[in-house]
Design a protein around this motif. Structure first.
Motif, PDB file in Angstrom:
ATOM      1  N   UNK A 186       4.471  -7.640  -5.778  1.00 31.01           N
ATOM      2  CA  UNK A 186       3.921  -7.886  -7.116  1.00 31.01           C
ATOM      3  C   UNK A 186       2.706  -7.027  -7.426  1.00 31.01           C
ATOM      4  N   UNK A 187       2.072  -6.485  -6.390  1.00 32.73           N
ATOM      5  CA  UNK A 187       0.880  -5.660  -6.636  1.00 32.73           C
ATOM      6  C   UNK A 187       0.930  -4.414  -5.753  1.00 32.73           C
ATOM      7  N   UNK A 188       0.685  -3.272  -6.382  1.00 34.30           N
ATOM      8  CA  UNK A 188       0.734  -1.987  -5.676  1.00 34.30           C
ATOM      9  C   UNK A 188      -0.667  -1.409  -5.550  1.00 34.30           C
ATOM     10  N   UNK A 189      -1.000  -0.965  -4.355  1.00 34.03           N
ATOM     11  CA  UNK A 189      -2.278  -0.280  -4.143  1.00 34.03           C
ATOM     12  C   UNK A 189      -1.956   1.168  -3.770  1.00 34.03           C
ATOM     13  N   UNK A 190      -2.275   2.080  -4.669  1.00 33.50           N
ATOM     14  CA  UNK A 190      -2.044   3.502  -4.394  1.00 33.50           C
ATOM     15  C   UNK A 190      -3.317   4.091  -3.805  1.00 33.50           C
ATOM     16  N   UNK A 191      -3.166   4.750  -2.676  1.00 29.89           N
ATOM     17  CA  UNK A 191      -4.321   5.444  -2.083  1.00 29.89           C
ATOM     18  C   UNK A 191      -4.190   6.910  -2.481  1.00 29.89           C
ATOM     19  N   UNK A 192      -5.014   7.322  -3.431  1.00 34.86           N
ATOM     20  CA  UNK A 192      -4.845   8.634  -4.055  1.00 34.86           C
ATOM     21  C   UNK A 192      -5.955   9.597  -3.616  1.00 34.86           C
ATOM     22  N   UNK A 193      -5.989  10.747  -4.225  1.00 34.04           N
ATOM     23  CA  UNK A 193      -7.016  11.750  -3.932  1.00 34.04           C
ATOM     24  C   UNK A 193      -7.184  12.615  -5.169  1.00 34.04           C
ATOM     25  N   UNK A 194      -8.109  13.560  -5.085  1.00 37.71           N
ATOM     26  CA  UNK A 194      -8.301  14.488  -6.204  1.00 37.71           C
ATOM     27  C   UNK A 194      -6.988  15.198  -6.538  1.00 37.71           C
ATOM     28  N   UNK A 195      -6.748  15.409  -7.826  1.00 37.81           N
ATOM     29  CA  UNK A 195      -5.554  16.149  -8.228  1.00 37.81           C
ATOM     30  C   UNK A 195      -4.307  15.283  -8.325  1.00 37.81           C
ATOM     31  N   UNK A 196      -4.449  13.974  -8.177  1.00 44.93           N
ATOM     32  CA  UNK A 196      -3.276  13.094  -8.180  1.00 44.93           C
ATOM     33  C   UNK A 196      -3.222  12.220  -9.427  1.00 44.93           C
TER      34      UNK A 196
ATOM     35  N   UNK B   6       0.863  -1.191   0.000  1.00 37.93           N
ATOM     36  CA  UNK B   6       0.000   0.000   0.000  1.00 37.93           C
ATOM     37  C   UNK B   6       0.895   1.236   0.000  1.00 37.93           C
ATOM     38  N   UNK B   7       0.647   2.135  -0.933  1.00 34.24           N
ATOM     39  CA  UNK B   7       1.402   3.393  -0.991  1.00 34.24           C
ATOM     40  C   UNK B   7       0.428   4.561  -0.838  1.00 34.24           C
ATOM     41  N   UNK B   8       0.390   5.176   0.335  1.00 38.50           N
ATOM     42  CA  UNK B   8      -0.524   6.308   0.528  1.00 38.50           C
ATOM     43  C   UNK B   8       0.025   7.548  -0.176  1.00 38.50           C
ATOM     44  N   UNK B   9      -0.709   8.028  -1.174  1.00 34.70           N
ATOM     45  CA  UNK B   9      -0.227   9.174  -1.963  1.00 34.70           C
ATOM     46  C   UNK B   9      -1.298  10.268  -2.045  1.00 34.70           C
ATOM     47  N   UNK B  10      -2.113  10.359  -0.997  1.00 32.41           N
ATOM     48  CA  UNK B  10      -3.227  11.311  -1.054  1.00 32.41           C
ATOM     49  C   UNK B  10      -2.885  12.681  -0.460  1.00 32.41           C
ATOM     50  N   UNK B  11      -1.726  12.791   0.214  1.00 33.56           N
ATOM     51  CA  UNK B  11      -1.410  14.025   0.958  1.00 33.56           C
ATOM     52  C   UNK B  11      -1.251  15.248   0.056  1.00 33.56           C
ATOM     53  N   UNK B  12      -1.463  16.420   0.633  1.00 37.15           N
ATOM     54  CA  UNK B  12      -1.392  17.673  -0.137  1.00 37.15           C
ATOM     55  C   UNK B  12       0.045  18.112  -0.449  1.00 37.15           C
ATOM     56  N   UNK B  13       0.999  17.738   0.377  1.00 40.09           N
ATOM     57  CA  UNK B  13       2.375  18.196   0.159  1.00 40.09           C
ATOM     58  C   UNK B  13       2.552  19.660   0.492  1.00 40.09           C
ATOM     59  N   UNK B  14       1.930  20.096   1.585  1.00 42.06           N
ATOM     60  CA  UNK B  14       1.951  21.534   1.914  1.00 42.06           C
ATOM     61  C   UNK B  14       3.355  22.057   2.222  1.00 42.06           C
ATOM     62  N   UNK B  15       4.255  21.164   2.629  1.00 37.64           N
ATOM     63  CA  UNK B  15       5.602  21.652   2.976  1.00 37.64           C
ATOM     64  C   UNK B  15       6.442  21.985   1.740  1.00 37.64           C
ATOM     65  N   UNK B  16       5.991  21.539   0.574  1.00 38.84           N
ATOM     66  CA  UNK B  16       6.737  21.874  -0.651  1.00 38.84           C
ATOM     67  C   UNK B  16       5.871  22.641  -1.650  1.00 38.84           C
ATOM     68  N   UNK B  17       4.944  23.440  -1.114  1.00 38.96           N
ATOM     69  CA  UNK B  17       4.216  24.390  -1.968  1.00 38.96           C
ATOM     70  C   UNK B  17       5.190  25.482  -2.407  1.00 38.96           C
ATOM     71  N   UNK B  18       5.029  26.145  -3.542  1.00 34.37           N
ATOM     72  CA  UNK B  18       3.893  26.010  -4.443  1.00 34.37           C
ATOM     73  C   UNK B  18       3.990  24.861  -5.455  1.00 34.37           C
ATOM     74  N   UNK B  19       5.148  24.136  -5.486  1.00 32.90           N
ATOM     75  CA  UNK B  19       5.291  23.074  -6.504  1.00 32.90           C
ATOM     76  C   UNK B  19       4.086  22.137  -6.496  1.00 32.90           C
ATOM     77  N   UNK B  20       3.612  21.806  -5.296  1.00 28.11           N
ATOM     78  CA  UNK B  20       2.575  20.772  -5.168  1.00 28.11           C
ATOM     79  C   UNK B  20       1.162  21.301  -5.417  1.00 28.11           C
ATOM     80  N   UNK B  21       1.074  22.564  -5.858  1.00 29.01           N
ATOM     81  CA  UNK B  21      -0.248  23.082  -6.219  1.00 29.01           C
ATOM     82  C   UNK B  21      -0.789  22.303  -7.425  1.00 29.01           C
ATOM     83  N   UNK B  22       0.111  21.953  -8.353  1.00 28.48           N
ATOM     84  CA  UNK B  22      -0.343  21.189  -9.519  1.00 28.48           C
ATOM     85  C   UNK B  22       0.388  19.852  -9.683  1.00 28.48           C
TER      86      UNK B  22
END
Ligand code: G1P
Length: 297
Positions: free
Chosen positions: A51-61, A8-24
């Motif tokens: 062998x199998x990856x589960x990405x936990x994503x969110x809007x904008x990802x 499981x790879x959680x990739x839903x976070x906003x990345x606020x510590x590396x804004x503004x890059x993570x705006x888009x």
């Protein structure tokens, strides 16, 4: 002992510590030398037999899903121009069909909740969790591969840990080694507890949870009703601490260096470290780093 084949790879976070890059750009897609940070984490897991990856994503990802897809126009253009080496490298990195799943975390309720969102795909198998903010460079087998070796010896649940200075203890999950365990002489340590982001005075050790886990599926049942903890979020650490009352947990002091790509300085450090081991630019990168260090001194 059931083998660990899913991660499981959680990739839903906003990345606020590396804004503004993570705006888009999703933070996991920020480039470390010539590939997204996430590619290093996927490679680490593949080396460990995932062998199998589960990405936990969110809007904008969506860029993450597209990155692992084939890119027909690009590939066709490379082929027609005879750029076969680049084409072959690109195709070699493309995952086999059906080996990646994407689920959405609809509300940012915390890491524990993100992992729980993968429950239907994980089913009743043990699974790995890799936090893609954290890149780990090693001279030996990948961090997760080292953890698999430990899992094959002792089973149960395995957590990667490494020591941090006192002033940083409150930024992490921290483990409590079993009485008598000596992290200075042992790399695999039985555990008696763990706590998320403790004040230094309450910290049971200075061994931080690094962001790599091998977990048993029973954890998902505990995450279902896990109450919010540190920071008002549903914490993975709290559910693991509950699972510890019925299952074994070992901490592995792995060989390697971690970089926190979710922070500006950690990201910069990661770029420097991976440039120095890159097959094409390692020598040039080292020269540049040496020259700039000489300029500063
Ligand atoms: C998460 C975990 C924490 C762990 C850390 C590693 O915290 O909750 O236990 O030590 O990752 O990077 P976060 O950094 O998401 O606040």
């Amino acid at each position: 002992m059931k083998p660990v084949k899913k991660a499981v790879l959680p990739v839903a976070g906003f990345g606020t510590r590396v804004l503004p890059a993570t705006k888009t750009v999703p933070k996991e897609m920020l480039t470390v030398v010539d590939r997204p940070a996430l590619q290093y984490v996927v490679d680490e897991a593949i080396e460990a037999g995932i062998e199998h990856f589960v990405f936990v994503t969110a809007r904008g990802k969506n860029a993450i899903e597209d990155y692992f897809d084939s890119a027909y126009e690009l590939e066709d253009s490379l082929r027609r121009k005879g750029k076969t080496v680049i084409y072959d490298e690109l195709k070699a990195k493309q995952p086999r069909e059906g080996t990646m799943s994407f689920v959405r975390q609809q509300e940012a309720k915390g890491l524990g909740h993100a992992v729980w969102c993968a429950r239907d795909i994980i089913g009743d198998e043990p699974f790995a969790v890799l936090l893609p903010d954290v890149l780990i460079q090693t001279d030996v087998r990948s961090c997760l591969a080292q953890m698999m070796d430990a899992y094959n010896k002792v089973g149960g649940n395995i957590i990667a840990v490494d020591p941090v200075p006192d002033e940083r203890v409150s930024s992490y999950g921290v483990i409590k080694p079993r009485a008598g365990a000596n992290p200075k002489t042992q790399s695999l340590i039985a555990m008696d507890g763990m706590v998320e982001k403790p004040a230094l005075k309450d910290a049971p050790s200075n061994l931080k949870i690094t962001g790599r886990y091998i977990l048993q599926p029973e954890l998902m049942g505990l995450l279902k009703d896990q109450e919010a903890g540190a920071g008002g979020e549903i914490q993975l650490t709290d559910a693991m601490a509950r699972l510890m009352t019925s299952q074994d947990f070992h901490a592995l002091v792995y060989e390697g260096q971690d970089y926190d790509c979710g922070s500006k300085l950690g990201y910069f450090e990661a770029v420097m470290a991976f440039a120095q081991t890159h097959s094409e630019i390692s020598e040039g990168a080292r020269d540049l780093i040496k020259a700039s260090a000489a300029d500063l001194s």
